[in-house]
Design a protein around this motif. Structure first.
Motif, PDB file in Angstrom:
ATOM      1  N   GLY A 139       0.922  -1.017  -0.054  1.00 28.81           N
ATOM      2  CA  GLY A 139       0.115   0.116   0.404  1.00 28.81           C
ATOM      3  C   GLY A 139       0.775   1.639   0.084  1.00 28.81           C
ATOM      4  N   ALA A 140       1.974   1.373  -0.938  1.00 28.79           N
ATOM      5  CA  ALA A 140       2.961   2.404  -1.327  1.00 28.79           C
ATOM      6  C   ALA A 140       2.775   3.561  -0.954  1.00 28.79           C
ATOM      7  CB  ALA A 140       4.213   2.109  -1.689  1.00 28.79           C
ATOM      8  N   VAL A 141       1.719   3.445  -2.326  1.00 28.98           N
ATOM      9  CA  VAL A 141       0.620   4.845  -2.577  1.00 28.98           C
ATOM     10  C   VAL A 141      -1.096   3.668  -2.097  1.00 28.98           C
ATOM     11  CG1 VAL A 141      -0.561   6.198  -3.751  1.00 28.98           C
ATOM     12  CG2 VAL A 141       2.636   4.697  -4.523  1.00 28.98           C
ATOM     13  N   LEU A 142      -2.010   4.524  -2.137  1.00 27.36           N
ATOM     14  CA  LEU A 142      -3.349   3.874  -1.847  1.00 27.36           C
ATOM     15  C   LEU A 142      -4.352   5.384  -3.234  1.00 27.36           C
ATOM     16  CD1 LEU A 142      -4.627   2.662   0.269  1.00 27.36           C
ATOM     17  CD2 LEU A 142      -5.460   4.886   1.136  1.00 27.36           C
ATOM     18  N   ARG A 143      -4.835   4.517  -3.424  1.00 30.46           N
ATOM     19  CA  ARG A 143      -5.611   4.870  -4.909  1.00 30.46           C
ATOM     20  C   ARG A 143      -7.355   5.201  -3.690  1.00 30.46           C
ATOM     21  NH1 ARG A 143      -4.953   2.455 -11.365  1.00 30.46           N
ATOM     22  NH2 ARG A 143      -3.059   3.373 -11.157  1.00 30.46           N
ATOM     23  N   VAL A 144      -8.205   6.874  -3.771  1.00 35.94           N
ATOM     24  CA  VAL A 144      -9.313   6.118  -3.061  1.00 35.94           C
ATOM     25  C   VAL A 144     -10.304   6.657  -4.079  1.00 35.94           C
ATOM     26  CG1 VAL A 144      -7.584   7.052  -0.997  1.00 35.94           C
ATOM     27  CG2 VAL A 144      -8.370   8.295  -2.207  1.00 35.94           C
ATOM     28  N   ASP A 145     -12.068   6.407  -3.325  1.00 37.60           N
ATOM     29  CA  ASP A 145     -12.319   6.982  -4.770  1.00 37.60           C
ATOM     30  C   ASP A 145     -13.813   7.562  -3.143  1.00 37.60           C
ATOM     31  OD1 ASP A 145     -13.411   4.026  -4.529  1.00 37.60           O
ATOM     32  OD2 ASP A 145     -11.811   3.679  -4.809  1.00 37.60           O
ATOM     33  N   GLY A 146     -15.255   7.470  -3.701  1.00 40.11           N
ATOM     34  CA  GLY A 146     -16.223   7.050  -2.534  1.00 40.11           C
ATOM     35  C   GLY A 146     -16.126   9.112  -2.184  1.00 40.11           C
ATOM     36  N   GLY A 147     -17.585   8.982  -1.805  1.00 42.69           N
ATOM     37  CA  GLY A 147     -18.224   9.814  -1.333  1.00 42.69           C
ATOM     38  C   GLY A 147     -17.375  10.845  -0.698  1.00 42.69           C
ATOM     39  N   MET A 148     -16.603  10.487   0.539  1.00 44.89           N
ATOM     40  CA  MET A 148     -15.843  11.409   1.411  1.00 44.89           C
ATOM     41  C   MET A 148     -14.468  11.607   0.830  1.00 44.89           C
ATOM     42  SD  MET A 148     -14.934  10.244   5.056  1.00 44.89           S
ATOM     43  CE  MET A 148     -14.798  11.211   6.351  1.00 44.89           C
ATOM     44  N   VAL A 149     -14.020  11.189  -0.083  1.00 47.09           N
ATOM     45  CA  VAL A 149     -12.816  11.508  -0.411  1.00 47.09           C
ATOM     46  C   VAL A 149     -13.332  13.347  -1.671  1.00 47.09           C
ATOM     47  CG1 VAL A 149     -11.817   9.567  -1.135  1.00 47.09           C
ATOM     48  CG2 VAL A 149     -12.909  10.937  -3.191  1.00 47.09           C
ATOM     49  N   ALA A 150     -14.237  13.541  -1.333  1.00 44.62           N
ATOM     50  CA  ALA A 150     -14.602  14.724  -2.266  1.00 44.62           C
ATOM     51  C   ALA A 150     -13.637  15.949  -0.961  1.00 44.62           C
ATOM     52  CB  ALA A 150     -15.728  15.329  -1.871  1.00 44.62           C
ATOM     53  N   SER A 151     -13.399  16.302   0.407  1.00 44.65           N
ATOM     54  CA  SER A 151     -13.503  15.968   1.243  1.00 44.65           C
ATOM     55  C   SER A 151     -11.869  16.317   1.297  1.00 44.65           C
ATOM     56  CB  SER A 151     -13.472  16.189   3.197  1.00 44.65           C
ATOM     57  OG  SER A 151     -12.684  16.560   3.871  1.00 44.65           O
ATOM     58  N   ASP A 152     -10.832  18.039   0.804  1.00 42.88           N
ATOM     59  CA  ASP A 152      -9.705  17.830   0.483  1.00 42.88           C
ATOM     60  C   ASP A 152      -8.659  17.609   1.956  1.00 42.88           C
ATOM     61  OD1 ASP A 152      -9.925  18.438  -2.080  1.00 42.88           O
ATOM     62  OD2 ASP A 152      -9.284  19.895  -1.927  1.00 42.88           O
ATOM     63  N   TRP A 153      -9.542  18.333   2.975  1.00 53.64           N
ATOM     64  CA  TRP A 153      -8.973  18.316   4.431  1.00 53.64           C
ATOM     65  C   TRP A 153      -8.441  16.395   4.638  1.00 53.64           C
ATOM     66  CZ3 TRP A 153      -9.267  16.814   9.438  1.00 53.64           C
ATOM     67  CH2 TRP A 153      -8.311  17.492  10.285  1.00 53.64           C
ATOM     68  N   THR A 154     -10.042  15.918   4.738  1.00 57.32           N
ATOM     69  CA  THR A 154     -10.161  14.517   5.236  1.00 57.32           C
ATOM     70  C   THR A 154      -8.680  13.952   4.184  1.00 57.32           C
ATOM     71  OG1 THR A 154     -11.969  14.363   5.573  1.00 57.32           O
ATOM     72  CG2 THR A 154     -11.081  12.637   5.318  1.00 57.32           C
ATOM     73  N   MET A 155      -8.446  14.168   2.621  1.00 59.99           N
ATOM     74  CA  MET A 155      -7.641  13.458   2.425  1.00 59.99           C
ATOM     75  C   MET A 155      -6.021  13.804   2.452  1.00 59.99           C
ATOM     76  SD  MET A 155      -8.884  11.417   0.604  1.00 59.99           S
ATOM     77  CE  MET A 155      -9.731  10.642   2.087  1.00 59.99           C
ATOM     78  N   GLN A 156      -5.601  15.065   3.494  1.00 66.04           N
ATOM     79  CA  GLN A 156      -4.462  15.851   3.515  1.00 66.04           C
ATOM     80  C   GLN A 156      -4.407  15.086   4.476  1.00 66.04           C
ATOM     81  OE1 GLN A 156      -1.782  17.371   1.705  1.00 66.04           O
ATOM     82  NE2 GLN A 156      -0.801  16.441   2.992  1.00 66.04           N
ATOM     83  N   PHE A 157      -4.983  14.805   6.350  1.00 57.94           N
ATOM     84  CA  PHE A 157      -5.093  14.413   6.909  1.00 57.94           C
ATOM     85  C   PHE A 157      -4.649  12.829   7.092  1.00 57.94           C
ATOM     86  CE2 PHE A 157      -6.085  11.989  10.892  1.00 57.94           C
ATOM     87  CZ  PHE A 157      -5.272  12.712  11.815  1.00 57.94           C
ATOM     88  N   LEU A 158      -5.698  12.021   5.706  1.00 54.41           N
ATOM     89  CA  LEU A 158      -5.145  10.763   5.613  1.00 54.41           C
ATOM     90  C   LEU A 158      -3.567  10.504   4.613  1.00 54.41           C
ATOM     91  CD1 LEU A 158      -5.868   7.532   5.388  1.00 54.41           C
ATOM     92  CD2 LEU A 158      -6.895   8.381   3.267  1.00 54.41           C
ATOM     93  N   ALA A 159      -3.291  11.094   3.913  1.00 51.81           N
ATOM     94  CA  ALA A 159      -1.795  10.798   3.449  1.00 51.81           C
ATOM     95  C   ALA A 159      -1.152  11.668   5.179  1.00 51.81           C
ATOM     96  CB  ALA A 159      -1.361  12.690   2.462  1.00 51.81           C
ATOM     97  N   ASP A 160      -0.916  13.006   5.586  1.00 51.41           N
ATOM     98  CA  ASP A 160      -0.726  12.941   6.562  1.00 51.41           C
ATOM     99  C   ASP A 160      -0.177  12.051   8.146  1.00 51.41           C
ATOM    100  OD1 ASP A 160       0.276  15.679   5.474  1.00 51.41           O
ATOM    101  OD2 ASP A 160      -1.481  16.585   7.197  1.00 51.41           O
ATOM    102  N   ILE A 161      -1.443  10.770   8.058  1.00 53.46           N
ATOM    103  CA  ILE A 161      -1.249  10.186   9.224  1.00 53.46           C
ATOM    104  C   ILE A 161      -0.527   8.752   9.070  1.00 53.46           C
ATOM    105  CG2 ILE A 161      -4.016   8.813   9.550  1.00 53.46           C
ATOM    106  CD1 ILE A 161      -1.985  10.048  12.338  1.00 53.46           C
ATOM    107  N   LEU A 162      -0.666   8.513   7.548  1.00 55.90           N
ATOM    108  CA  LEU A 162      -0.267   7.549   7.069  1.00 55.90           C
ATOM    109  C   LEU A 162       1.592   7.538   6.642  1.00 55.90           C
ATOM    110  CD1 LEU A 162      -2.841   5.684   3.477  1.00 55.90           C
ATOM    111  CD2 LEU A 162      -2.138   5.792   6.100  1.00 55.90           C
ATOM    112  N   GLY A 163       1.426   8.788   6.578  1.00 60.25           N
ATOM    113  CA  GLY A 163       2.999   9.014   5.917  1.00 60.25           C
ATOM    114  C   GLY A 163       3.333   8.479   4.318  1.00 60.25           C
ATOM    115  N   ALA A 164       1.828   8.091   4.175  1.00 61.87           N
ATOM    116  CA  ALA A 164       2.387   7.885   2.545  1.00 61.87           C
ATOM    117  C   ALA A 164       1.466   8.476   1.129  1.00 61.87           C
ATOM    118  CB  ALA A 164       1.534   6.712   1.885  1.00 61.87           C
ATOM    119  N   PRO A 165       1.951   9.115  -0.083  1.00 55.73           N
ATOM    120  CA  PRO A 165       0.864   9.905  -0.862  1.00 55.73           C
ATOM    121  C   PRO A 165      -0.846   8.865  -1.253  1.00 55.73           C
ATOM    122  CG  PRO A 165       2.534   8.183  -2.297  1.00 55.73           C
ATOM    123  CD  PRO A 165       2.790   8.315  -0.442  1.00 55.73           C
ATOM    124  N   VAL A 166      -1.451  10.316  -1.175  1.00 62.51           N
ATOM    125  CA  VAL A 166      -3.236   9.663  -1.403  1.00 62.51           C
ATOM    126  C   VAL A 166      -3.501   9.951  -3.060  1.00 62.51           C
ATOM    127  CG1 VAL A 166      -5.510   9.389  -0.852  1.00 62.51           C
ATOM    128  CG2 VAL A 166      -3.309   9.199   0.936  1.00 62.51           C
TER     129      VAL A 166
END
Ligand SMILES: Nc1ncnc2c1ncn2[C@@H]1O[C@H](COP(=O)(O)OP(=O)(O)O)[C@@H](O)[C@H]1O
Ligand SMILES: O=P(O)(O)OC[C@H](O)CO
Length: 498
Positions: free
Chosen positions: A403-430
């Motif tokens: 999972g070095a890179v995560l491909r995301v989708d679904g209604g919630m990925v509209a939230s840039d804030w959430t996607m940035q936090f996801l990358a931050d907490i994973l320490g990996a690109p989203v």
């Protein structure tokens, strides 16, 4: 080059039903329609859908999408169905009438039954056959509950008068006026009654979970002839079916072993393609079928989280601190960066890696200064933390780099804030793709493949387009401290922390 045409994808999800028309062979979306429907919570931990809502919204959005596309029904070359998985329906074969409301995947009413089966040491056999853990999430114990709860149902089922189906099967039955009782291998794999190695229903599982085998649908490939419907005003074949998370795996073109996607809808579901052999998890992930094409099964490891976007809905409907899901990111951004609340959204228990059906949600770190923004931030951050939990389980199973890179989708990925936090907490690109409706895209691809209108997987994979990559911007000490705080909060939430 495949011919031109249009495919209608029906995505029957947990909170809404969508139809999208895709133009072939370039798989461009040309029109869509969506309807939300009611959720029923009759008791704590119980979640139901009205079967007629699933059917009526499906019909309505399909009709609306065809109209918006400016097409005649006869111009639709085929239908692909993707559906919320595990949700259980039982109906009378003669009348087509369900004997009970649909019991939704999130529903925990069979927790005690599952605990009893685990205590009786059935888990290894169930895992070896179905790839699953014994949990109320899956269909088997929900079917048995209905047969026991509805007077006369068990006898009727034994006499062959009742049919079981996940949502795809129920919709297909209605679409074909009861002529076809079938499902695909990915949906079958979520019932806890299906042998994922042989690709057949397993009588021993039927006996263990007290489900008469005569109720079960025929199992086909994900791209197959599923019969034809006339309800839209012309004869249109149904040519593809997959569980929504598997359809998204196809839509994200995760065709190579090691490729992974994570979908953020009501829940969050990450699937990692493991190729043509099932991989047993040592860290409480699920082994499942990613897709079955030409009789050949491709397998996946799955991490399932029950509450993702549902936490945002709780901010809206439960707390009333936002009017619309889209407001959550801006509100979270106003939270005090120095403080941190942890919301463990165990509203219906916890899935991977805890599988704790009895746990219920908690919030940690409240101070007199905590307010709306902190709740919004905690809700959005919980999605990132839970994703890290499941990625750590995958890495423990398959090694670092998974999972070095995560491909995301679904209604919630509209939230840039959430996607940035996801990358931050994973320490990996989203990576967020241009087409975020990957579930519908996957269903359309499967039907298009069967219709001879879609390119082969390799060519389709080359179509995948990045809209935005979120790269980690959080310093490692902050990431470590935040995640440690989350782990402590989860520990205090478990029903049996020992
Ligand atoms: N901009 C947004 N920010 C945060 N959450 C969002 C946003 N837009 C939608 N959501 C959440 O996404 C979920 C809907 O996603 P969807 O993929 O349609 O789910 P499902 O298929 O489970 O019905 C809802 O729970 C909603 O709260
Ligand atoms: O409806 P979704 O998108 O939340 O997906 C639900 C899953 O299929 C449940 O396993």
């Amino acid at each position: 080059m495949p011919a031109e045409g249009h495919i209608l994808a029906l995505d029957q999800g947990t909170t809404s039903t969508r139809a999208i028309i895709f133009r072939m062979p370039d798989l461009m979306p040309v029109a869509s329609a969506q309807q939300e429907f009611a959720q029923h919570y009759p008791q704590s931990g119980w979640v139901e859908h009205e079967a007629e809502d699933l059917w009526e919204t499906s019909l309505a959005v399909m009709r609306e999408a065809i109209g918006k596309a400016g097409l005649e029904p006869a111009q639709i070359a085929g239908i692909g169905i993707a559906n919320q998985r595990e949700t259980t329906l039982v109906w009378d074969r003669r009348t087509g009438r369900p004997i009970h409301r649909a019991i939704v995947w999130q529903d925990r009413r069979t927790a005690a039954t599952c605990a009893g089966l685990r205590e009786a040491a059935h888990a290894p056999a169930v895992a070896a056959t179905t790839g699953l853990l014994i949990d109320p999430y899956f269909s088997a114990t929900k079917i048995a509950w209905m047969l026991d709860a509805v007077p006369g149902a068990r006898d009727a089922a034994e006499r062959g008068e009742l049919a079981f189906g996940t949502v795809d099967t129920f919709l297909l039955w209605r679409l074909t006026a009861g002529r076809v009782h079938a499902t695909d291998a990915t949906n079958a794999a979520r019932t806890m009654l299906f042998d994922i190695r042989t690709g057949a229903w397993d009588p021993a599982m039927g006996e263990l979970f007290r489900v008469p085998m005569g109720m079960l649908p025929e199992v086909r490939d994900c791209a197959a002839a599923f019969g034809s419907t006339t309800v839209l005003g012309a004869a249109i074949p149904v040519l593809g079916i997959a569980g929504d998370q598997q359809a998204a795996t196809v839509g994200q073109a995760c065709f190579q072993p090691g490729m992974m996607k994570s979908t953020y809808g009501t829940g969050c579901f990450a699937l990692l393609n493991t190729g043509d052999a099932p991989v047993a998890s040592r860290h409480r992930l699920l082994t499942t079928i990613a897709y079955q094409l030409g009789g050949k099964r491709t397998y996946a490891l799955e991490g399932a989280i029950f509450v993702a976007g549902a936490a945002v809905q709780w901010l809206r409907d439960g707390l009333g601190i936002i009017k619309d899901a889209a407001e959550s990111g801006a509100l979270a951004a106003q939270s005090d960066p120095a403080g941190r609340l942890f919301l463990v959204p165990a509203f219906v228990g916890l899935g991977v890696p805890h599988w704790d059906a009895e746990a219920r949600g908690t919030i940690h770190g409240l101070t007199r200064a905590s307010g709306r923004a902190d709740f919004a931030r905690a809700a959005l951050e919980s999605v990132g933390y839970q994703t890290r939990d499941l990625l750590e389980a995958m890495q423990a199973d398959l090694g670092a780099g998974t999972g070095a890179v995560l491909r995301v989708d679904g209604g919630m990925v509209a939230s840039d804030w959430t996607m940035q936090f996801l990358a931050d907490i994973l320490g990996a690109p989203v990576d967020r793709p241009t087409i975020r409706e990957t579930t519908a895209l996957g269903a359309a691809y499967l039907a298009g493949l069967q219709a001879g209108l879609c390119p082969e997987p390799v060519e389709f994979a080359a179509h995948w387009q990045l809209e935005r990559r979120f790269t980690p911007a959080m310093a490692e000490p902050e990431r470590a401290a935040a995640y440690a705080g989350w782990r402590r909060a989860v520990q205090r939430t478990l029903s049996d922390p020992g």
